[in-house]
Scaffold this active site. Sequence first.
Site: not given
Length: 305
Positions: A46, A49
Site C-alpha cells: 500500500c 500507507c
Amino acid sequence: MELNLSAAAPEAADLIKDVSEATFMADVVEASQTVPVIVDFWAPWCGPCKTLGPLLEDAVRAAKGAVKMAKVNVDEAQGIAGQLQIQSIPTVYAFYKGQPVDGFQGAVPPSEVTAFVERVIKAGGGESPSDTLNDAVEAADEMLTDGAFEDASQTFQAILEEEPAHAGAYGGWVRAHIAMGDLDQAEAILNGAPVEISKAPELEAAHAQLELARQAANAGPVDEYRAAVEANADDHQARFDLAKALHAHGDAEGAVAELLELFKRDREWNDAAAKTQLFTIFDALKPNDPVVLNGRRKLSSMIFV
C-alpha cells in the site's frame, strides 16, 4: 527560573508496536483501558500507507505517552480486518476502553493527522502537547503581568525549545524583552522568527508593541502637548504628539480618542498618520479589548459616512 515542560517520555517500543491477531486483544483492547490506542491498518504493497504511517508515529511520539499506536498488517491479520470491516487501507481506528472512538480512511495531510491524535487524546481525558504548551504560555503571560519579566522570558524560551514555531511563546518572548526595556534584543528576536509564523497575530502584536515602545522612549510631556492643542485645535502635529505621549503614559484610551479626533479633522494629514497609529495601537492590544472594539467602531463610522 527553569521550567521542565516534559516528563521522561516512554520508550518508543512501549508507544508503537507491531500487533498480530494473537496480540491484538492485549495490545489494543486491554491496553486501551488506560490510554487510547491508535490502530493503523496497513499492508506492504500500500503506497499511501508508507506516507501515513510515519506521520502517525511522529504524532504519537510527540504526545509522550498520552496515546499509543498499534500497527496491523492486514495481510497477516485478515481475521481482525474482517471483524472490523476494513474495506480499504490505510484505515485508522482509535480505541479507548476497548471500543472504537474515532477513525478515518485514506492518506491525510500532516495537519489532519495531528488534529486526529489530539482528538483521541482528549477523548481519553488526556492533555495534548499543544495544550500543555498553551498552559505554559498562559503561566508566562501571568508572570509578565506580575512584573516577573526575567522568569517570563526564561519560560517562553523553554516553551520554544519544545516547539520552536509556537507563535504565542515567540510573541511572549519579544514582549518580555520589551517589558525589560531591551528593545534592541526584542527586535532581534522578532526578526529571527521562523518564517511560518512571521505573520501570526501574536508576532504582529509584538511588532506593534515594539514600535509603540520605541515611540514611548522619545515621547514628550503630556501637559505641554495638551496646552498646545487647547491653544490651537487644528495643530495636528501637537495632537498627534499628545496621543503618543498619552499612550507612553499608559492611557491607550486617551490616545485613541485624540487620534480619532485628528482623523475626523484631517484624515489625510501626514500620509494618514492618525489611522496608521490607530491600527498600531489596535494591533498591540488584544482583539477583544474595549479600547480596540470601541475605537474600531468609531473609526469605521467615520470612514464609511
